[in-house]
Design an enzyme around this catalytic site. Sequence first.
Site, PDB file in Angstrom:
ATOM      1  N   CYS A 113       0.814  -1.233   0.000  1.00 33.02           N
ATOM      2  CA  CYS A 113       0.000   0.000   0.000  1.00 33.02           C
ATOM      3  C   CYS A 113       0.841   1.274   0.000  1.00 33.02           C
ATOM      4  O   CYS A 113       0.559   2.209  -0.753  1.00 33.02           O
ATOM      5  CB  CYS A 113      -0.902   0.037   1.236  1.00 33.02           C
ATOM      6  SG  CYS A 113      -1.406  -1.554   1.879  1.00 33.02           S
TER       7      CYS A 113
ATOM      8  N   GLU B 109      -2.982  -1.150 -10.938  1.00 35.06           N
ATOM      9  CA  GLU B 109      -2.411  -0.011 -10.205  1.00 35.06           C
ATOM     10  C   GLU B 109      -0.989   0.285 -10.686  1.00 35.06           C
ATOM     11  O   GLU B 109      -0.624   1.439 -10.925  1.00 35.06           O
ATOM     12  CB  GLU B 109      -2.393  -0.300  -8.708  1.00 35.06           C
ATOM     13  CG  GLU B 109      -3.781  -0.291  -8.089  1.00 35.06           C
ATOM     14  CD  GLU B 109      -3.774  -0.512  -6.585  1.00 35.06           C
ATOM     15  OE1 GLU B 109      -4.773  -0.188  -5.954  1.00 35.06           O
ATOM     16  OE2 GLU B 109      -2.782  -1.022  -6.043  1.00 35.06           O
TER      17      GLU B 109
HETATM   18  P1  FAD Z   1       1.894  -9.201   5.772  1.00 32.98           P
HETATM   19  O1  FAD Z   1       1.782  -7.737   5.816  1.00 32.98           O
HETATM   20  O2  FAD Z   1       2.261  -9.810   4.466  1.00 32.98           O
HETATM   21  O3  FAD Z   1       2.939  -9.630   6.906  1.00 32.98           O
HETATM   22  C1  FAD Z   1       3.358 -10.937   7.096  1.00 32.98           C
HETATM   23  C2  FAD Z   1       4.783 -10.932   7.649  1.00 32.98           C
HETATM   24  O4  FAD Z   1       5.114 -12.224   8.156  1.00 32.98           O
HETATM   25  C3  FAD Z   1       5.821 -10.621   6.593  1.00 32.98           C
HETATM   26  O5  FAD Z   1       6.755  -9.678   7.074  1.00 32.98           O
HETATM   27  C4  FAD Z   1       6.494 -11.975   6.346  1.00 32.98           C
HETATM   28  O6  FAD Z   1       7.802 -11.843   5.867  1.00 32.98           O
HETATM   29  C5  FAD Z   1       6.421 -12.577   7.737  1.00 32.98           C
HETATM   30  N1  FAD Z   1       6.523 -14.042   7.798  1.00 32.98           N
HETATM   31  C6  FAD Z   1       5.984 -14.954   6.941  1.00 32.98           C
HETATM   32  N2  FAD Z   1       6.247 -16.193   7.383  1.00 32.98           N
HETATM   33  C7  FAD Z   1       6.961 -16.070   8.540  1.00 32.98           C
HETATM   34  C8  FAD Z   1       7.493 -16.997   9.476  1.00 32.98           C
HETATM   35  N3  FAD Z   1       7.325 -18.311   9.331  1.00 32.98           N
HETATM   36  N4  FAD Z   1       8.191 -16.516  10.533  1.00 32.98           N
HETATM   37  C9  FAD Z   1       8.348 -15.185  10.715  1.00 32.98           C
HETATM   38  N5  FAD Z   1       7.856 -14.263   9.872  1.00 32.98           N
HETATM   39  C10 FAD Z   1       7.141 -14.701   8.791  1.00 32.98           C
HETATM   40  N6  FAD Z   1      -4.153  -3.366   1.007  1.00 32.98           N
HETATM   41  C11 FAD Z   1      -4.895  -2.254   1.236  1.00 32.98           C
HETATM   42  O7  FAD Z   1      -5.734  -2.260   2.145  1.00 32.98           O
HETATM   43  N7  FAD Z   1      -4.724  -1.126   0.477  1.00 32.98           N
HETATM   44  C12 FAD Z   1      -3.828  -1.057  -0.525  1.00 32.98           C
HETATM   45  O8  FAD Z   1      -3.711  -0.028  -1.170  1.00 32.98           O
HETATM   46  C13 FAD Z   1      -3.032  -2.204  -0.779  1.00 32.98           C
HETATM   47  N8  FAD Z   1      -2.092  -2.176  -1.755  1.00 32.98           N
HETATM   48  C14 FAD Z   1      -1.305  -3.267  -1.944  1.00 32.98           C
HETATM   49  C15 FAD Z   1      -0.347  -3.207  -2.950  1.00 32.98           C
HETATM   50  C16 FAD Z   1       0.467  -4.296  -3.189  1.00 32.98           C
HETATM   51  C17 FAD Z   1       1.508  -4.212  -4.275  1.00 32.98           C
HETATM   52  C18 FAD Z   1       0.316  -5.471  -2.398  1.00 32.98           C
HETATM   53  C19 FAD Z   1       1.217  -6.652  -2.630  1.00 32.98           C
HETATM   54  C20 FAD Z   1      -0.633  -5.542  -1.412  1.00 32.98           C
HETATM   55  C21 FAD Z   1      -1.456  -4.439  -1.171  1.00 32.98           C
HETATM   56  N9  FAD Z   1      -2.444  -4.461  -0.186  1.00 32.98           N
HETATM   57  C22 FAD Z   1      -3.223  -3.360   0.035  1.00 32.98           C
HETATM   58  C23 FAD Z   1      -2.677  -5.665   0.638  1.00 32.98           C
HETATM   59  C24 FAD Z   1      -1.997  -5.524   2.021  1.00 32.98           C
HETATM   60  O9  FAD Z   1      -0.641  -5.186   1.856  1.00 32.98           O
HETATM   61  C25 FAD Z   1      -2.130  -6.826   2.787  1.00 32.98           C
HETATM   62  O10 FAD Z   1      -3.503  -7.160   2.866  1.00 32.98           O
HETATM   63  C26 FAD Z   1      -1.573  -6.740   4.202  1.00 32.98           C
HETATM   64  O11 FAD Z   1      -0.228  -6.358   4.207  1.00 32.98           O
HETATM   65  C27 FAD Z   1      -1.720  -8.097   4.890  1.00 32.98           C
HETATM   66  O12 FAD Z   1      -1.173  -8.060   6.183  1.00 32.98           O
HETATM   67  P2  FAD Z   1      -0.762  -9.412   6.924  1.00 32.98           P
HETATM   68  O13 FAD Z   1      -0.460  -9.017   8.326  1.00 32.98           O
HETATM   69  O14 FAD Z   1      -1.767 -10.450   6.699  1.00 32.98           O
HETATM   70  O15 FAD Z   1       0.556  -9.913   6.204  1.00 32.98           O
HETATM   71  P1  NDP Z   2      -5.334 -11.323  -7.695  1.00 28.47           P
HETATM   72  O1  NDP Z   2      -5.318 -12.699  -7.217  1.00 28.47           O
HETATM   73  O2  NDP Z   2      -6.461 -10.437  -7.337  1.00 28.47           O
HETATM   74  O3  NDP Z   2      -5.247 -11.320  -9.307  1.00 28.47           O
HETATM   75  C1  NDP Z   2      -4.332 -12.067 -10.023  1.00 28.47           C
HETATM   76  C2  NDP Z   2      -4.371 -11.643 -11.486  1.00 28.47           C
HETATM   77  O4  NDP Z   2      -3.383 -12.368 -12.208  1.00 28.47           O
HETATM   78  C3  NDP Z   2      -5.694 -11.949 -12.160  1.00 28.47           C
HETATM   79  O5  NDP Z   2      -5.972 -10.960 -13.108  1.00 28.47           O
HETATM   80  C4  NDP Z   2      -5.423 -13.306 -12.852  1.00 28.47           C
HETATM   81  O6  NDP Z   2      -6.220 -13.535 -13.963  1.00 28.47           O
HETATM   82  C5  NDP Z   2      -3.974 -13.106 -13.264  1.00 28.47           C
HETATM   83  N1  NDP Z   2      -3.231 -14.357 -13.418  1.00 28.47           N
HETATM   84  C6  NDP Z   2      -3.058 -15.320 -12.493  1.00 28.47           C
HETATM   85  N2  NDP Z   2      -2.258 -16.297 -12.990  1.00 28.47           N
HETATM   86  C7  NDP Z   2      -1.922 -15.924 -14.243  1.00 28.47           C
HETATM   87  C8  NDP Z   2      -1.121 -16.512 -15.247  1.00 28.47           C
HETATM   88  N3  NDP Z   2      -0.521 -17.700 -15.058  1.00 28.47           N
HETATM   89  N4  NDP Z   2      -0.981 -15.866 -16.406  1.00 28.47           N
HETATM   90  C9  NDP Z   2      -1.604 -14.680 -16.621  1.00 28.47           C
HETATM   91  N5  NDP Z   2      -2.378 -14.080 -15.711  1.00 28.47           N
HETATM   92  C10 NDP Z   2      -2.529 -14.696 -14.526  1.00 28.47           C
HETATM   93  O7  NDP Z   2      -3.969 -10.748  -7.233  1.00 28.47           O
HETATM   94  P2  NDP Z   2      -3.251  -9.382  -7.103  1.00 28.47           P
HETATM   95  O8  NDP Z   2      -1.881  -9.880  -7.131  1.00 28.47           O
HETATM   96  O9  NDP Z   2      -3.607  -8.337  -8.086  1.00 28.47           O
HETATM   97  O10 NDP Z   2      -3.688  -8.838  -5.653  1.00 28.47           O
HETATM   98  C11 NDP Z   2      -3.610  -9.638  -4.485  1.00 28.47           C
HETATM   99  C12 NDP Z   2      -4.435  -9.027  -3.407  1.00 28.47           C
HETATM  100  O11 NDP Z   2      -3.745  -7.917  -2.838  1.00 28.47           O
HETATM  101  C13 NDP Z   2      -5.758  -8.458  -3.865  1.00 28.47           C
HETATM  102  O12 NDP Z   2      -6.768  -9.453  -3.824  1.00 28.47           O
HETATM  103  C14 NDP Z   2      -6.019  -7.353  -2.902  1.00 28.47           C
HETATM  104  O13 NDP Z   2      -6.819  -7.822  -1.842  1.00 28.47           O
HETATM  105  C15 NDP Z   2      -4.655  -6.948  -2.394  1.00 28.47           C
HETATM  106  N6  NDP Z   2      -4.353  -5.644  -2.981  1.00 28.47           N
HETATM  107  C16 NDP Z   2      -5.120  -4.566  -2.599  1.00 28.47           C
HETATM  108  C17 NDP Z   2      -4.918  -3.346  -3.174  1.00 28.47           C
HETATM  109  C18 NDP Z   2      -5.776  -2.187  -2.781  1.00 28.47           C
HETATM  110  O14 NDP Z   2      -6.460  -2.253  -1.786  1.00 28.47           O
HETATM  111  N7  NDP Z   2      -5.755  -1.101  -3.530  1.00 28.47           N
HETATM  112  C19 NDP Z   2      -3.894  -3.131  -4.178  1.00 28.47           C
HETATM  113  C20 NDP Z   2      -3.145  -4.315  -4.501  1.00 28.47           C
HETATM  114  C21 NDP Z   2      -3.388  -5.511  -3.910  1.00 28.47           C
HETATM  115  P3  NDP Z   2      -7.642 -14.299 -13.896  1.00 28.47           P
HETATM  116  O15 NDP Z   2      -8.657 -13.268 -13.503  1.00 28.47           O
HETATM  117  O16 NDP Z   2      -7.815 -14.819 -15.254  1.00 28.47           O
HETATM  118  O17 NDP Z   2      -7.505 -15.380 -12.866  1.00 28.47           O
END
Ligand code: FAD
Ligand code: NDP
Length: 606
Positions: A166, A305
């Site tokens: 995020c 995004e």
């Molecule tokens: P995480 O934040 O993933 O934390 C888990 C932690 O546990 C990590 O540090 C990991 O390394 C550690 N860990 C794993 N296994 C072990 C182990 N065995 N021992 C010790 N440590 C371990 N959500 C939003 O609400 N708004 C957004 O705009 C948004 N944008 C996003 C953009 C991207 C590119 C991505 C990838 C995600 C985004 N998300 C967003 C989703 C959000 O980041 C996640 O939902 C959130 O971080 C989940 O929190 P969590 O505590 O479940 O896990």
């Molecule tokens: P998603 O699981 O939502 O989407 C995966 C995407 O990849 C889909 O479009 C899927 O297509 C495609 N895909 C999967 N496998 C393949 C493949 N082998 N070849 C080509 N395309 C493929 O994952 P994201 O990674 O986008 O996001 C993960 C989560 O993180 C979200 O669900 C969201 O909750 C959180 N997040 C939240 C954000 C926010 O709040 N603004 C921003 C970013 C992440 P298909 O539909 O055909 O399966």
Amino acid sequence: MPTPPVSVSPEDETNKFLKENRVAVFSKSYCPFCEQVKDLLRTHRIPYSALELDLIDNGPAVQTILFERTGQKSVPNVFINGRHLGGCDKTVEAHADGTLQAMLNAGSGDAQYDYDLAVIGGGSGGLACSKEAARLGARVVICDFVKPSPKGTTWGLGGTCVNVGCIPKKLMHQTSLLGEACSDASKFGWSVTESPQHSWEKMVKGIQGHISSLNWGYRVQLRERHVTYMNAYAEFVDAHTLRTVDKKGRERLISARNVVLAMGGRPRIPDIPGAELGISSDDLFSLPRSPGRTLVVGASYIALECAGFLRGLGLPVTVMVRSILLRGFDQQMAELVGEHLAQRGVRFLRPCVPTRLERVEPDEEEEADAAETRPSIRVTAQMEDGTTLVAEYDTVLFATGRRACTAGIGLEKIGVRLSPKDGKVMCNEAEQTSVEHVYAVGDILSGHPELTPVAIQAGRQLARRLVTGATALTDYQYIPTTVFTPAEYGCVGLSEEAAVERYGEHDIEVFHQYFTPLELTVPQRDENASYGKLICVKSQRQRVVGFHLVAPHAGEVTQGFAVALRLGATKADLDASVGIHPTVAEQFTFMFITKASGANSKSTGC
Ligand code: FAD
Ligand code: NDP
């Protein structure tokens, strides 16, 4: 001969008093605030001991020790089960909100475990849970360890959101919006003498600097809350024992009465030849140089995004879509998001999947000409109609979903049930797994949205239930979300498709409106391209069950309407609300055109 009195050091005197008394009040006999605290404890029949510092020789020295340990100079200074609570106000407050009782309960727990609670994962959910449990008096340990991405990227405490989710995403989104604002500025009379140039390196430096400060802030918060932080990987030895291994390979065994799983997820990369040449969102936000011509594979949140802000920075961007945009979202809105991206120059290949990646070294002539060269990546892909495409990019970003980090830490061994579909943890409504004292929150939880505020809310509520016996559960309904593409898409509640499925087409009324936000009129940008939609259930007095908006700042607008939907707002409630003019949000206070009427929903004036 009488034995001389044994002199006790102030240190020993302090420790002894704390050790021997469940509720220890460092006090002064004449202090009215000390009396207030003692009176509170007496009234509520909480046994305590007071050490009157003005009546003992060591008093001033004990007070200095307390100051060094707690940062608190004054009395009363109250401790529960050896844990610092605070002064008079803190004690009264803790009694009122149940913290004091929780601290008493926590201390009466089993001495057979090292900790009351062990949390695996220091991301949004794990941090929230551990800090809240410690605030309420539990003895808490949190283990967080980041395994480097295949490209070697790693980061600090705070999990996905802070480091590779995020936070950097929203800051790069903002960078891209600023670029658009620069070009709008001239239409408002600003002389922008040179065309704005963007430095990827400078942006990354600024964002990474902010992230480092957040990493540090989390460490401080854990220390302040007396949470034991271990930068170590944790796995189960048995149901109450974890083996932790730090980055130097040092092992430790720790035991805990309850364990909370909060390991989050990591990117899933397709199994195709050359996939290792691509990167994921784990690598993008700290790339040392601009990704250049980028192919984004995937079509959900992360893909769109990233495509949006990279294009906003002026890079050529292609998105390869396997099937639909934004699966699970309202598909009319998803297509609108796609149209906005396409208008800004993002190229879409759909339906299409990559089948092979190969490295292409720059040829010698090109190398001599260019100031900066790099190998490009040749991507072979297959369209749904069988056509093969071949194109070259500087960067391939896989945004193809995430897998939960539940493998290889002994969950099956201790009996925690995982979903066969996606390997996530199966829980009941209290986030309890199939093992009674093991719980899970955040992205690893099966069947719930992967969003930071969801993980935080679940972590906090769980901590309260575990420590104080509170009963409130996390409500996973009406969770708002926003896709931060250049035109943001915010929504809460049901998509039109889901509403029709749940209530039947005959019982659904959809109100909608295209409009142009005022700030986009003068630059003549995106005319009538913003769009709002309300989905209502006719048989429930037009209760609003779906809210959708594509517009600038849709995230900010959606948050407020999420409250309204939670409270059961009807269309009449929104109509009766007075708008704020001129804003995007006011559209929802005068949305009268129904989809069923077929009337023109484009706006024509103020
Ligand atoms: P995480 O934040 O993933 O934390 C888990 C932690 O546990 C990590 O540090 C990991 O390394 C550690 N860990 C794993 N296994 C072990 C182990 N065995 N021992 C010790 N440590 C371990 N959500 C939003 O609400 N708004 C957004 O705009 C948004 N944008 C996003 C953009 C991207 C590119 C991505 C990838 C995600 C985004 N998300 C967003 C989703 C959000 O980041 C996640 O939902 C959130 O971080 C989940 O929190 P969590 O505590 O479940 O896990
Ligand atoms: P998603 O699981 O939502 O989407 C995966 C995407 O990849 C889909 O479009 C899927 O297509 C495609 N895909 C999967 N496998 C393949 C493949 N082998 N070849 C080509 N395309 C493929 O994952 P994201 O990674 O986008 O996001 C993960 C989560 O993180 C979200 O669900 C969201 O909750 C959180 N997040 C939240 C954000 C926010 O709040 N603004 C921003 C970013 C992440 P298909 O539909 O055909 O399966």
